[in-house]
Design a protein around this motif. Sequence first.
Motif, PDB file in Angstrom:
ATOM      1  N   VAL A 200       0.892  -1.164   0.000  1.00 25.79           N
ATOM      2  CA  VAL A 200       0.000   0.000   0.000  1.00 25.79           C
ATOM      3  C   VAL A 200       0.927   1.211   0.000  1.00 25.79           C
ATOM      4  CG1 VAL A 200      -1.759   1.287   1.243  1.00 25.79           C
ATOM      5  CG2 VAL A 200      -1.800  -1.213   1.279  1.00 25.79           C
ATOM      6  N   ALA A 201       0.835   2.043  -1.051  1.00 23.68           N
ATOM      7  CA  ALA A 201       1.762   3.166  -1.211  1.00 23.68           C
ATOM      8  C   ALA A 201       1.091   4.490  -0.873  1.00 23.68           C
ATOM      9  CB  ALA A 201       2.276   3.202  -2.649  1.00 23.68           C
ATOM     10  N   GLY A 202       1.920   5.533  -0.771  1.00 21.59           N
ATOM     11  CA  GLY A 202       1.431   6.897  -0.621  1.00 21.59           C
ATOM     12  C   GLY A 202       1.037   7.294   0.784  1.00 21.59           C
ATOM     13  N   LEU A 203       1.557   6.618   1.788  1.00 21.83           N
ATOM     14  CA  LEU A 203       1.212   6.944   3.172  1.00 21.83           C
ATOM     15  C   LEU A 203       2.267   7.860   3.774  1.00 21.83           C
ATOM     16  CD1 LEU A 203       0.214   3.350   4.207  1.00 21.83           C
ATOM     17  CD2 LEU A 203      -1.330   5.212   3.661  1.00 21.83           C
ATOM     18  N   SER A 204       1.852   8.768   4.636  1.00 18.71           N
ATOM     19  CA  SER A 204       2.803   9.650   5.303  1.00 18.71           C
ATOM     20  C   SER A 204       2.444   9.770   6.777  1.00 18.71           C
ATOM     21  CB  SER A 204       2.798  11.038   4.649  1.00 18.71           C
ATOM     22  OG  SER A 204       1.538  11.631   4.792  1.00 18.71           O
ATOM     23  N   GLY A 205       3.370  10.310   7.533  1.00 19.82           N
ATOM     24  CA  GLY A 205       3.142  10.491   8.961  1.00 19.82           C
ATOM     25  C   GLY A 205       3.329   9.207   9.729  1.00 19.82           C
ATOM     26  N   PRO A 206       3.119   9.268  11.041  1.00 18.34           N
ATOM     27  CA  PRO A 206       3.243   8.077  11.879  1.00 18.34           C
ATOM     28  C   PRO A 206       2.200   7.033  11.497  1.00 18.34           C
ATOM     29  CG  PRO A 206       3.164  10.074  13.225  1.00 18.34           C
ATOM     30  CD  PRO A 206       2.820  10.464  11.825  1.00 18.34           C
ATOM     31  N   LEU A 207       2.583   5.775  11.591  1.00 15.86           N
ATOM     32  CA  LEU A 207       1.679   4.666  11.290  1.00 15.86           C
ATOM     33  C   LEU A 207       1.719   3.647  12.411  1.00 15.86           C
ATOM     34  CD1 LEU A 207       2.470   3.937   7.540  1.00 15.86           C
ATOM     35  CD2 LEU A 207       0.461   5.082   8.450  1.00 15.86           C
ATOM     36  N   TRP A 208       0.611   2.975  12.584  1.00 17.71           N
ATOM     37  CA  TRP A 208       0.470   1.872  13.522  1.00 17.71           C
ATOM     38  C   TRP A 208       0.415   0.604  12.683  1.00 17.71           C
ATOM     39  CZ3 TRP A 208      -3.958  -1.282  13.845  1.00 17.71           C
ATOM     40  CH2 TRP A 208      -4.071  -2.053  14.991  1.00 17.71           C
ATOM     41  N   LEU A 209       1.263  -0.385  12.981  1.00 15.78           N
ATOM     42  CA  LEU A 209       1.316  -1.643  12.235  1.00 15.78           C
ATOM     43  C   LEU A 209       1.020  -2.801  13.173  1.00 15.78           C
ATOM     44  CD1 LEU A 209       4.648  -1.032  10.298  1.00 15.78           C
ATOM     45  CD2 LEU A 209       2.315  -0.587   9.494  1.00 15.78           C
ATOM     46  N   LYS A 210       0.349  -3.819  12.634  1.00 18.05           N
ATOM     47  CA  LYS A 210      -0.031  -4.953  13.467  1.00 18.05           C
ATOM     48  C   LYS A 210      -0.168  -6.196  12.597  1.00 18.05           C
ATOM     49  CE  LYS A 210      -3.810  -6.359  16.547  1.00 18.05           C
ATOM     50  NZ  LYS A 210      -5.080  -5.931  17.131  1.00 18.05           N
ATOM     51  N   ILE A 211       0.213  -7.350  13.154  1.00 16.86           N
ATOM     52  CA  ILE A 211      -0.059  -8.649  12.531  1.00 16.86           C
ATOM     53  C   ILE A 211      -1.068  -9.355  13.422  1.00 16.86           C
ATOM     54  CG2 ILE A 211       0.858 -10.901  11.909  1.00 16.86           C
ATOM     55  CD1 ILE A 211       3.550  -9.573  11.443  1.00 16.86           C
ATOM     56  N   GLU A 212      -2.156  -9.826  12.820  1.00 16.01           N
ATOM     57  CA  GLU A 212      -3.155 -10.611  13.546  1.00 16.01           C
ATOM     58  C   GLU A 212      -3.105 -12.052  13.067  1.00 16.01           C
ATOM     59  OE1 GLU A 212      -6.777  -7.589  14.714  1.00 16.01           O
ATOM     60  OE2 GLU A 212      -7.099  -9.024  13.103  1.00 16.01           O
ATOM     61  N   ARG A 213      -3.242 -12.979  14.014  1.00 13.78           N
ATOM     62  CA  ARG A 213      -3.264 -14.400  13.684  1.00 13.78           C
ATOM     63  C   ARG A 213      -4.570 -15.009  14.152  1.00 13.78           C
ATOM     64  NH1 ARG A 213       0.873 -19.195  15.629  1.00 13.78           N
ATOM     65  NH2 ARG A 213      -0.215 -20.839  14.500  1.00 13.78           N
ATOM     66  N   SER A 214      -5.152 -15.820  13.284  1.00 15.39           N
ATOM     67  CA  SER A 214      -6.334 -16.602  13.626  1.00 15.39           C
ATOM     68  C   SER A 214      -6.101 -18.006  13.085  1.00 15.39           C
ATOM     69  CB  SER A 214      -7.591 -15.982  13.011  1.00 15.39           C
ATOM     70  OG  SER A 214      -8.728 -16.773  13.314  1.00 15.39           O
ATOM     71  N   GLY A 215      -5.748 -18.931  13.972  1.00 16.91           N
ATOM     72  CA  GLY A 215      -5.398 -20.278  13.529  1.00 16.91           C
ATOM     73  C   GLY A 215      -4.141 -20.239  12.683  1.00 16.91           C
ATOM     74  N   ASP A 216      -4.237 -20.695  11.437  1.00 16.30           N
ATOM     75  CA  ASP A 216      -3.109 -20.678  10.516  1.00 16.30           C
ATOM     76  C   ASP A 216      -3.148 -19.497   9.561  1.00 16.30           C
ATOM     77  OD1 ASP A 216      -2.042 -22.986  11.597  1.00 16.30           O
ATOM     78  OD2 ASP A 216      -3.015 -24.302  10.148  1.00 16.30           O
ATOM     79  N   SER A 217      -4.065 -18.557   9.776  1.00 13.51           N
ATOM     80  CA  SER A 217      -4.203 -17.396   8.894  1.00 13.51           C
ATOM     81  C   SER A 217      -3.635 -16.146   9.573  1.00 13.51           C
ATOM     82  CB  SER A 217      -5.676 -17.141   8.561  1.00 13.51           C
ATOM     83  OG  SER A 217      -6.207 -18.213   7.831  1.00 13.51           O
ATOM     84  N   PHE A 218      -2.970 -15.319   8.778  1.00 19.27           N
ATOM     85  CA  PHE A 218      -2.392 -14.068   9.259  1.00 19.27           C
ATOM     86  C   PHE A 218      -2.902 -12.933   8.394  1.00 19.27           C
ATOM     87  CE2 PHE A 218       0.547 -17.323  10.513  1.00 19.27           C
ATOM     88  CZ  PHE A 218       1.034 -16.915  11.737  1.00 19.27           C
ATOM     89  N   ARG A 219      -2.975 -11.744   8.983  1.00 17.38           N
ATOM     90  CA  ARG A 219      -3.253 -10.547   8.188  1.00 17.38           C
ATOM     91  C   ARG A 219      -2.476  -9.375   8.777  1.00 17.38           C
ATOM     92  NH1 ARG A 219      -9.314  -8.231   9.053  1.00 17.38           N
ATOM     93  NH2 ARG A 219      -9.163  -7.797  11.267  1.00 17.38           N
ATOM     94  N   GLY A 220      -2.041  -8.497   7.887  1.00 16.30           N
ATOM     95  CA  GLY A 220      -1.329  -7.300   8.289  1.00 16.30           C
ATOM     96  C   GLY A 220      -2.268  -6.125   8.277  1.00 16.30           C
ATOM     97  N   LEU A 221      -2.174  -5.284   9.296  1.00 16.97           N
ATOM     98  CA  LEU A 221      -3.040  -4.126   9.427  1.00 16.97           C
ATOM     99  C   LEU A 221      -2.208  -2.874   9.629  1.00 16.97           C
ATOM    100  CD1 LEU A 221      -5.317  -5.828  12.042  1.00 16.97           C
ATOM    101  CD2 LEU A 221      -5.990  -5.373   9.700  1.00 16.97           C
ATOM    102  N   TYR A 222      -2.742  -1.729   9.206  1.00 13.88           N
ATOM    103  CA  TYR A 222      -2.107  -0.462   9.471  1.00 13.88           C
ATOM    104  C   TYR A 222      -3.180   0.582   9.737  1.00 13.88           C
ATOM    105  CZ  TYR A 222      -3.358   1.258   4.843  1.00 13.88           C
ATOM    106  OH  TYR A 222      -4.062   1.666   3.746  1.00 13.88           O
ATOM    107  N   SER A 223      -2.777   1.632  10.446  1.00 17.96           N
ATOM    108  CA  SER A 223      -3.670   2.736  10.728  1.00 17.96           C
ATOM    109  C   SER A 223      -2.854   4.015  10.832  1.00 17.96           C
ATOM    110  CB  SER A 223      -4.421   2.508  12.038  1.00 17.96           C
ATOM    111  OG  SER A 223      -5.227   3.623  12.366  1.00 17.96           O
TER     112      SER A 223
END
Length: 65
Positions: A40-63
Amino acid sequence: MSRDGTSADAPFVAVLRTPTGVVRLQWRGAPGATAGQADVAGLSGPLWLKIERSGDSFRGLYSTN
């Protein structure tokens, strides 16, 4: 980042921000497999990053807040 072992070809998932402001999710789903990535491009400023796991599935999140 989360890895399934310490070998160079171990499965992993990572979420990171590059110096150019791209948020990147990288992964390798099986030992020795080619790593994939989604950006995901074009972001500026401070960001919050997180990896969530549910069983064998993962997802990356940002805010921005």
